[in-house]
Design a protein around this motif. Structure first.
Motif, PDB file in Angstrom:
ATOM      1  N   HIS A  30       0.813  -1.212   0.000  1.00  0.00           N
ATOM      2  CA  HIS A  30       0.000   0.000   0.000  1.00  0.00           C
ATOM      3  C   HIS A  30       0.851   1.268   0.000  1.00  0.00           C
ATOM      4  O   HIS A  30       0.491   2.260  -0.635  1.00  0.00           O
ATOM      5  CB  HIS A  30      -0.981  -0.007   1.170  1.00  0.00           C
ATOM      6  CG  HIS A  30      -2.179  -0.855   0.904  1.00  0.00           C
ATOM      7  ND1 HIS A  30      -3.156  -0.505   0.005  1.00  0.00           N
ATOM      8  CD2 HIS A  30      -2.552  -2.051   1.405  1.00  0.00           C
ATOM      9  CE1 HIS A  30      -4.082  -1.443  -0.036  1.00  0.00           C
ATOM     10  NE2 HIS A  30      -3.735  -2.401   0.801  1.00  0.00           N
ATOM     11  N   HIS A 149      -4.286  -0.900  11.151  1.00  0.00           N
ATOM     12  CA  HIS A 149      -4.774   0.471  10.933  1.00  0.00           C
ATOM     13  C   HIS A 149      -4.044   1.129   9.764  1.00  0.00           C
ATOM     14  O   HIS A 149      -4.672   1.807   8.937  1.00  0.00           O
ATOM     15  CB  HIS A 149      -4.615   1.306  12.190  1.00  0.00           C
ATOM     16  CG  HIS A 149      -4.936   2.743  11.962  1.00  0.00           C
ATOM     17  ND1 HIS A 149      -6.222   3.179  11.702  1.00  0.00           N
ATOM     18  CD2 HIS A 149      -4.145   3.837  11.902  1.00  0.00           C
ATOM     19  CE1 HIS A 149      -6.201   4.492  11.498  1.00  0.00           C
ATOM     20  NE2 HIS A 149      -4.957   4.907  11.623  1.00  0.00           N
ATOM     21  N   GLU A 152      -5.346  -0.111   6.491  1.00  0.00           N
ATOM     22  CA  GLU A 152      -6.657   0.516   6.246  1.00  0.00           C
ATOM     23  C   GLU A 152      -6.504   1.973   5.827  1.00  0.00           C
ATOM     24  O   GLU A 152      -7.163   2.438   4.905  1.00  0.00           O
ATOM     25  CB  GLU A 152      -7.515   0.387   7.518  1.00  0.00           C
ATOM     26  CG  GLU A 152      -8.846   1.076   7.452  1.00  0.00           C
ATOM     27  CD  GLU A 152      -8.803   2.533   7.884  1.00  0.00           C
ATOM     28  OE1 GLU A 152      -9.611   3.325   7.348  1.00  0.00           O
ATOM     29  OE2 GLU A 152      -7.979   2.903   8.731  1.00  0.00           O
ATOM     30  N   GLU A 153      -5.639   2.698   6.506  1.00  0.00           N
ATOM     31  CA  GLU A 153      -5.430   4.124   6.204  1.00  0.00           C
ATOM     32  C   GLU A 153      -4.913   4.305   4.777  1.00  0.00           C
ATOM     33  O   GLU A 153      -5.407   5.146   4.024  1.00  0.00           O
ATOM     34  CB  GLU A 153      -4.447   4.712   7.215  1.00  0.00           C
ATOM     35  CG  GLU A 153      -4.146   6.174   7.002  1.00  0.00           C
ATOM     36  CD  GLU A 153      -4.964   7.111   7.856  1.00  0.00           C
ATOM     37  OE1 GLU A 153      -4.791   8.323   7.681  1.00  0.00           O
ATOM     38  OE2 GLU A 153      -5.758   6.647   8.674  1.00  0.00           O
ATOM     39  N   ALA A 155      -5.182   2.099   2.292  1.00  0.00           N
ATOM     40  CA  ALA A 155      -6.181   1.625   1.333  1.00  0.00           C
ATOM     41  C   ALA A 155      -7.214   2.719   1.053  1.00  0.00           C
ATOM     42  O   ALA A 155      -7.580   2.966  -0.100  1.00  0.00           O
ATOM     43  CB  ALA A 155      -6.854   0.359   1.857  1.00  0.00           C
ATOM     44  N   ARG A 156      -7.675   3.379   2.117  1.00  0.00           N
ATOM     45  CA  ARG A 156      -8.658   4.461   1.952  1.00  0.00           C
ATOM     46  C   ARG A 156      -8.069   5.606   1.127  1.00  0.00           C
ATOM     47  O   ARG A 156      -8.684   6.085   0.173  1.00  0.00           O
ATOM     48  CB  ARG A 156      -9.095   4.953   3.329  1.00  0.00           C
ATOM     49  CG  ARG A 156     -10.138   6.022   3.300  1.00  0.00           C
ATOM     50  CD  ARG A 156     -10.787   6.241   4.671  1.00  0.00           C
ATOM     51  NE  ARG A 156      -9.977   5.885   5.818  1.00  0.00           N
ATOM     52  CZ  ARG A 156      -9.194   6.746   6.493  1.00  0.00           C
ATOM     53  NH1 ARG A 156      -9.139   8.014   6.121  1.00  0.00           N
ATOM     54  NH2 ARG A 156      -8.506   6.346   7.531  1.00  0.00           N
ATOM     55  N   HIS A 157      -6.874   6.043   1.501  1.00  0.00           N
ATOM     56  CA  HIS A 157      -6.273   7.176   0.793  1.00  0.00           C
ATOM     57  C   HIS A 157      -5.807   6.812  -0.617  1.00  0.00           C
ATOM     58  O   HIS A 157      -5.767   7.672  -1.497  1.00  0.00           O
ATOM     59  CB  HIS A 157      -5.140   7.778   1.612  1.00  0.00           C
ATOM     60  CG  HIS A 157      -5.641   8.526   2.807  1.00  0.00           C
ATOM     61  ND1 HIS A 157      -6.674   9.433   2.754  1.00  0.00           N
ATOM     62  CD2 HIS A 157      -5.250   8.484   4.097  1.00  0.00           C
ATOM     63  CE1 HIS A 157      -6.896   9.932   3.952  1.00  0.00           C
ATOM     64  NE2 HIS A 157      -6.052   9.369   4.785  1.00  0.00           N
ATOM     65  N   GLY A 159      -7.539   5.035  -2.572  1.00  0.00           N
ATOM     66  CA  GLY A 159      -8.762   5.270  -3.343  1.00  0.00           C
ATOM     67  C   GLY A 159      -8.886   6.733  -3.732  1.00  0.00           C
ATOM     68  O   GLY A 159      -9.239   7.065  -4.875  1.00  0.00           O
ATOM     69  N   HIS A 160      -8.577   7.625  -2.790  1.00  0.00           N
ATOM     70  CA  HIS A 160      -8.556   9.059  -3.124  1.00  0.00           C
ATOM     71  C   HIS A 160      -7.515   9.330  -4.209  1.00  0.00           C
ATOM     72  O   HIS A 160      -7.767  10.097  -5.150  1.00  0.00           O
ATOM     73  CB  HIS A 160      -8.212   9.894  -1.887  1.00  0.00           C
ATOM     74  CG  HIS A 160      -9.189   9.787  -0.778  1.00  0.00           C
ATOM     75  ND1 HIS A 160      -8.803   9.584   0.521  1.00  0.00           N
ATOM     76  CD2 HIS A 160     -10.544   9.839  -0.755  1.00  0.00           C
ATOM     77  CE1 HIS A 160      -9.860   9.529   1.295  1.00  0.00           C
ATOM     78  NE2 HIS A 160     -10.941   9.678   0.541  1.00  0.00           N
TER      79      HIS A 160
END
Length: 174
Positions: A30, A149, A152-153, A155-157, A159-160
């Motif tokens: 990631h 965490h 996850e952090e 993966a979310r960003h 996407g952005h």
């Protein structure tokens, strides 16, 4: 010659392995994905904002994740008394995004890489069961939680970052 962000090698996490190997491989995957989303862009492109009123940019994401790496690994797990890199909780809580500038893009790239390396060094030799006290949450947390965490952090960003990159030059992909 104008600096452009380099393209990193992105490793594919192994399909099997012990828990630590998997957590480290997925976190590195990631981390590298964010760098891939930024690869080949000029400082101006990296600092290009999404859609008003948002101040989100690829450079802002890189700066944000450098601070997140520092906060979880060095400040919390290692207990080092370090300031935030780009923001001030009271006076400038979104400085990582708001103050992202093409003028500092190359330096910010290097800071991110350095914080990732320091995070790896901090985690090395620590058990996933090692704990630290998180003052804000007022509870004990373990190193395993930090790995999960962080995955996850990112993966979310990431996407952005997909959307930001597509807006800049139409590049899409994993």
């Amino acid at each position: 010659m104008t600096w452009t962000s380099p393209r990193p090698e992105r490793l594919v996490p192994p399909p099997s392995g012990d828990e630590r190997t998997q957590l480290e491989a997925w976190l590195d995957h990631h981390r590298q994905t964010l760098l891939v989303k930024c690869a080949g862009l000029t400082p101006e492109q990296l600092a290009a904002r999404s859609v008003p009123p948002s101040t989100m940019s690829l450079l802002g994401l890189l700066r944000h994740m450098a601070d997140v790496e520092r906060s979880w690994f060095r400040r919390r797990i290692a207990g080092q008394d370090l300031p935030f890199l780009y923001s001030d909780v009271v006076d400038n809580p979104d400085g990582d995004f708001d103050d992202a500038s093409p003028a500092t893009a190359e330096a910010d790239w290097d800071i991110f890489l350095n914080e990732v390396e320091l995070a790896r060094q901090t985690a090395e030799g620590r058990s996933l069961e090692d704990t630290f006290f998180h003052r804000q949450h007022e509870q004990e947390m373990d190193v395993r939680w930090v790995y999960l965490h962080m995955i996850e952090e990112y993966a979310r960003h990431n996407g952005h970052a997909d959307l930001l990159r597509e807006r800049i030059d139409g590049v899409t992909g994993s």
